[in-house]
Design a protein around this motif. Structure first.
Motif, PDB file in Angstrom:
ATOM      1  N   GLU A 292      22.935  40.917  -5.258  1.00 62.54           N
ATOM      2  CA  GLU A 292      23.807  40.713  -4.289  1.00 62.54           C
ATOM      3  C   GLU A 292      25.369  40.712  -4.664  1.00 62.54           C
ATOM      4  OE1 GLU A 292      22.957  37.140  -2.171  1.00 62.54           O
ATOM      5  OE2 GLU A 292      20.858  38.059  -1.250  1.00 62.54           O
ATOM      6  N   SER A 295      25.929  44.011  -5.653  1.00 64.64           N
ATOM      7  CA  SER A 295      26.182  45.174  -4.544  1.00 64.64           C
ATOM      8  C   SER A 295      27.486  45.076  -3.939  1.00 64.64           C
ATOM      9  CB  SER A 295      24.913  44.781  -3.552  1.00 64.64           C
ATOM     10  OG  SER A 295      25.014  43.368  -3.200  1.00 64.64           O
ATOM     11  N   GLN A 296      28.027  43.529  -3.638  1.00 66.28           N
ATOM     12  CA  GLN A 296      29.264  43.257  -3.312  1.00 66.28           C
ATOM     13  C   GLN A 296      30.309  44.019  -4.161  1.00 66.28           C
ATOM     14  OE1 GLN A 296      29.640  39.117  -3.082  1.00 66.28           O
ATOM     15  NE2 GLN A 296      28.180  38.666  -1.261  1.00 66.28           N
ATOM     16  N   GLN A 297      30.217  43.741  -5.603  1.00 68.02           N
ATOM     17  CA  GLN A 297      30.887  44.493  -6.477  1.00 68.02           C
ATOM     18  C   GLN A 297      30.946  45.801  -6.164  1.00 68.02           C
ATOM     19  OE1 GLN A 297      30.503  42.762 -10.224  1.00 68.02           O
ATOM     20  NE2 GLN A 297      31.041  40.867  -9.982  1.00 68.02           N
ATOM     21  N   GLN A 299      30.359  47.524  -3.423  1.00 66.22           N
ATOM     22  CA  GLN A 299      30.903  48.047  -2.286  1.00 66.22           C
ATOM     23  C   GLN A 299      32.343  47.816  -2.373  1.00 66.22           C
ATOM     24  OE1 GLN A 299      29.215  45.026   0.758  1.00 66.22           O
ATOM     25  NE2 GLN A 299      27.322  46.188   0.868  1.00 66.22           N
ATOM     26  N   GLU A 302      33.238  50.902  -4.372  1.00 73.31           N
ATOM     27  CA  GLU A 302      33.189  51.946  -3.597  1.00 73.31           C
ATOM     28  C   GLU A 302      34.585  51.894  -2.837  1.00 73.31           C
ATOM     29  OE1 GLU A 302      29.613  51.620  -1.549  1.00 73.31           O
ATOM     30  OE2 GLU A 302      28.351  52.692  -3.166  1.00 73.31           O
ATOM     31  N   LYS A 303      34.700  50.884  -2.280  1.00 75.05           N
ATOM     32  CA  LYS A 303      35.916  50.926  -1.470  1.00 75.05           C
ATOM     33  C   LYS A 303      37.306  51.276  -2.408  1.00 75.05           C
ATOM     34  CE  LYS A 303      38.632  48.182   1.908  1.00 75.05           C
ATOM     35  NZ  LYS A 303      38.762  46.717   2.480  1.00 75.05           N
ATOM     36  N   LYS A 306      37.331  54.739  -3.075  1.00 81.34           N
ATOM     37  CA  LYS A 306      37.621  55.553  -1.764  1.00 81.34           C
ATOM     38  C   LYS A 306      39.098  55.636  -1.755  1.00 81.34           C
ATOM     39  CE  LYS A 306      33.621  55.223   1.189  1.00 81.34           C
ATOM     40  NZ  LYS A 306      33.225  54.702   2.471  1.00 81.34           N
TER      41      LYS A 306
END
Length: 361
Positions: A292, A295-297, A299, A302-303, A306
């Motif tokens: 988790e 996954s947060q890292q 995300q 990913e941000k 971007k």
């Protein structure tokens, strides 16, 4: 009658092997085995007594000692079994042979020995009758001749021969008395033997009747045994088939046992793997929490990615614009350099002119 060893005075004239039986003395119907296995059965001839016997010995035990008489009869009750009655032994003997040929040979030899015993008995009776008649004739003739000689003889003969003749006659009379006594005893003996033979004939007739009854009984038992034997054979065949099936089942069981051992080994390996998985399962919650976090890292990355992509696009635009400006600047710079070169050339020319002016001055 006590058995006499064959090597004393008897000689074997025929030998075979058979299973020996005796009639049960209580029932007079059932056969009792006298030997556990096939034993030697032999005909013996006693030359001193001019008699024949059937003798069989099992180890140290005499199981047959039967003197053959002319009144005996050997009867075949089946293809491999025969019997005869012995009045002196007060029993009936039975012999079981391995084959019908051996039974036939034994029966033929029994008949030959029986005829020989009959001839021997007839000859002995003729000798006894001849000796008896001779003794009786001598007993009748001697006194008459003595009387005739005493009557017809002269006084001188009486005086001269009276003493020795009387002694001779006395000895002859004694001999005749002994012969007559022996003849009378022989007559009594033969009468006793004749009575014994009659009794033995009666017993033999009874034994034959019982044997006929026992034959019927044995025939029934034989047919019953035959049916039972057929049933047992069929049962044996079924059991053999079952044994074959059992062997196949054993082979299948052996294969299954081997397979079971392999499966047990595999099961042990799987249990070890399961234990490792259990141990790893204990780490799974931690891994889940880490997952988790990751996954947060991810995300956040990913941000950020971007945002970086936006920046990259902006930078690319700016780079393109800077490249375009650089191109314009290069052009302008080239133009400026060209102008500068022209100016330098002009300055050089101007310097040279100045130098010429200084020289001139």
């Amino acid at each position: 009658i006590s058995p006499v060893p064959p090597y004393f005075r008897e000689q074997p004239i025929f030998t075979t092997r058979a299973h020996v039986f005796q009639i049960d003395p209580s029932t007079k119907k059932n056969w009792v085995p006298a030997s556990k296995q096939a034993v030697t059965v032999s005909y013996f001839y006693d030359s001193t007594r001019n008699s024949y016997r059937i003798i069989s010995v099992d180890g140290a035990k005499v199981i047959i000692n039967s003197t053959i008489t002319p009144n005996m009869t050997f009867t075949k009750t089946s293809q491999k079994f025969g019997q005869w009655a012995d009045s002196r032994a007060n029993t009936v003997f039975g012999l079981g042979f391995p084959s019908e040929q051996q039974l036939t040979k034994f029966a033929e030899k029994f008949q030959e020995v029986k005829e020989a015993a009959k001839l021997a008995r007839d000859r002995s009776q003729e000798k006894i009758e001849t000796s008896s008649n001779h003794s009786q004739e001598s007993g009748r003739e001697t006194p008459s001749s003595t009387r005739a000689s005493s009557v017809n003889g002269t006084d001188d003969e009486k005086a001269s021969h009276g003493g020795p003749a009387e002694a001779h006659l006395k000895s002859e009379n004694d001999k005749l008395k002994l012969a007559l006594a022996q003849s009378s005893s022989n007559v009594k003996k033969w009468e006793t033997e004749l009575q014994t033979l009659r009794e033995s004939n009666a017993r033999l007739s009874t034994a034959l009747q019982e044997s006929a009854t026992s034959i019927e009984h044995w025939k029934k038992q034989f047919s019953a045994c035959k049916e039972e034997n057929d049933q047992l054979r069929s049962k044996i065949e079924e059991l053999e088939e079952q044994c074959n099936e059992i062997d196949k089942e054993k082979e299948r069981n052996a294969q299954l046992s081997r397979r079971l051992q392999e499966l047990e080994t595999e099961l042990q390996d799987k249990e070890l793997e399961l234990e490792e998985l259990r141990k790893q399962g204990e780490v799974i919650p931690q891994l889940m929490s880490e997952c988790e976090t990751v996954s947060q890292q991810l995300q956040a990355a990913e941000k950020k990615n971007k945002d970086l992509e936006e920046k990259v696009r902006t930078l690319r635009t700016e780079v393109e614009e800077s490249k375009h400006r650089q191109t314009n600047l290069k052009t302008e710079l080239k133009n400026f350099l060209d102008v500068l070169d022209g100016k330098i050339d002009e300055l050089h020319d101007f310097r040279q002119g100045l130098s010429k002016l200084g020289v001139d001055n």
